[in-house]
Design a protein around this motif. Sequence first.
Motif, PDB file in Angstrom:
ATOM      1  N   PHE A 195       2.594   5.921  -1.353  1.00 36.64           N
ATOM      2  CA  PHE A 195       3.041   4.554  -1.092  1.00 36.64           C
ATOM      3  C   PHE A 195       4.204   4.465  -0.106  1.00 36.64           C
ATOM      4  O   PHE A 195       4.407   3.423   0.502  1.00 36.64           O
ATOM      5  N   ILE A 201       1.069   1.151   3.327  1.00 36.43           N
ATOM      6  CA  ILE A 201       1.876   0.057   3.872  1.00 36.43           C
ATOM      7  C   ILE A 201       2.455   0.517   5.211  1.00 36.43           C
ATOM      8  O   ILE A 201       3.103   1.559   5.250  1.00 36.43           O
TER       9      ILE A 201
ATOM     10  N   GLY B  39       2.881   1.097  -7.507  1.00 38.98           N
ATOM     11  CA  GLY B  39       2.634   1.202  -6.070  1.00 38.98           C
ATOM     12  C   GLY B  39       1.711   0.105  -5.581  1.00 38.98           C
ATOM     13  O   GLY B  39       1.930  -0.497  -4.523  1.00 38.98           O
ATOM     14  N   ALA B  40       0.663  -0.184  -6.376  1.00 37.78           N
ATOM     15  CA  ALA B  40      -0.283  -1.235  -5.976  1.00 37.78           C
ATOM     16  C   ALA B  40       0.405  -2.591  -5.950  1.00 37.78           C
ATOM     17  O   ALA B  40       0.188  -3.401  -5.040  1.00 37.78           O
ATOM     18  N   LEU B  42       3.645  -3.071  -5.489  1.00 36.20           N
ATOM     19  CA  LEU B  42       4.556  -3.029  -4.339  1.00 36.20           C
ATOM     20  C   LEU B  42       3.814  -3.407  -3.057  1.00 36.20           C
ATOM     21  O   LEU B  42       4.288  -4.228  -2.260  1.00 36.20           O
ATOM     22  N   THR B  43       2.619  -2.822  -2.876  1.00 27.80           N
ATOM     23  CA  THR B  43       1.831  -3.113  -1.683  1.00 27.80           C
ATOM     24  C   THR B  43       1.524  -4.604  -1.596  1.00 27.80           C
ATOM     25  O   THR B  43       1.675  -5.225  -0.536  1.00 27.80           O
ATOM     26  N   VAL B  46       4.573  -6.618  -0.602  1.00 24.53           N
ATOM     27  CA  VAL B  46       4.845  -6.588   0.843  1.00 24.53           C
ATOM     28  C   VAL B  46       3.889  -7.526   1.574  1.00 24.53           C
ATOM     29  O   VAL B  46       4.275  -8.244   2.496  1.00 24.53           O
TER      30      VAL B  46
END
Lengths: 271, 263
Positions: A195, A201, B39-40, B42-43, B46
């Motif tokens: 990540f 990202i 993490g997913a 967080l993505t 964003v």
Amino acid sequence: MTSAVRKLRAMTGVYYALMVEYRAEIVLWAVSTSLPLIMMGVWVQAGASGDFKLDATQMARYFIAVFLIRQLSVVWVIHDFEWQVVSGRLSPLLLQPIDPAWRFVLMHVGEQLSRLPIVLVLTALCFSLYPAALWGDAQTPGWWTPSLWQVVLAVVGCYCAFVLRFLMQYSFAMGAFWFERVAASHNLIFLPYLFLSGIVIPLEELPPWAFDVVMWTPFPYMVWFPATILADGEAPYVKGFAVIAVWVIVLWIVNRLLWRAGLKHYSAMGA
Amino acid sequence: MTRHLRITRLFWSASIAAEMEYRSNFVLTFVTSAMMLGGAVLTLAVLFQHDYQMGGWTWPQALMVVAIYTILDGFQQTFLAPNRTRITELVREGTLDFVLLKPIDSQFWLSVYKISIWGLPNLVLGVAMLIYAGMRTRPPLDAGDYALGLPMIVLGVAILYALGYMLSTLTVWFIKMNNITYAMAALLEAGRYPIPAYPLPYRVFFTFVLPVAFMTTVPAQTMLGMSGSAVWIVGSLGVAVVMLIAARLFWRFALRYYTSASS
């Protein structure tokens, strides 16, 4: 010196031959690293909205570069090392007058060489997902033609990424001397890598404070940094290579210390 | 039928007992699952930090898709993956013979033989996330919405099972199939985001070629009562039935080509 070069060449050749034997498998491995292409879909669509720093074409170029860098910096040493330690196969390797670490490094180099033709074909296919990445569009006009120095720096950056990942994973793998099943806990560093390295990202889209923090960790230099050099040419070069150098030194020292401590603890068959 | 249920219970209690030997791994699995979900999220955070709404989906709606993905992932770790690995082993070692000789349907035996508790953290986290996201949508989801969505999740699981079983069946011809499983898992990652968030070629691929859309997006759509859901519900049912039948026929077909260890 010449004998060292000869050894390196011989071992790379052996591992190359070994890997080519499993060509079909390598194609499947390449497909299983298709995550950047999935993320490319999400981010190209997002970039087209105009709400983000990168537009659709820049997103596509970035993720194609990510795909390429990922393919050339695959590291799986922890699985191999765990197996060698648990099965006791490390013992004969210790008798040889060469550090086993080189064997693992060259195994990866051999695999990369055998993967190269497939990678080139797959990268060409990537462009069919978003052809405008090649010749540009209204927002980002012009062909994607990285200059020579961009390519050189990206290749250097790509190998820095490989060295960083290898050192990090190999240091983690040393845990096998104490815990045996260490590959299962590898996720503890693999997930931050996934990540924070830019595979999922594009890091410039993080809020500025988060971006600044992440840039001090080793993760962005494992994917984002070389990929950005290749896709865009604009990257914090001096700071980037400086941070890489510091992390390589730190991880190297940690790795050697763990290796020595681990060998004392090693008690597999015949040791 | 009761015989099948009884056998399933025996299999499962045996495999849980076996896995309990490694329960210290449980903490690790929980941490990893939480990190993956984090993490997913967080993505998504964003992606949603500006005005952009992926394919017209709002933040809580997109979280629902991640939650359903996590549930399916947990389900497949618990029930599907352990058996898939086993089929590969049985064929490679030629011990599939013993399964075929047993007085019970071989596909049933191979599909329920093992369960693994390592998918539990994902199941728990996924359900928690789904409830949280459901409270944040406007209007919040009620029990009726979840009741509508649940059958769709079941259909998603059925599609996932059929797909996996067909891939395992290929082992009869190609011995080393583990990598195909990895390759498929990588493509299924697309289900973490609502399919309308992808460009058109991706949407076509993930609907008609690899039916990821029916696994996560359609259940979320149904719970949210989005317009045009009816077509997708029918589609989901159709895909699930066709794929289950195909998996069955393909297995029967493959068995004719199975050359056991000795022959």
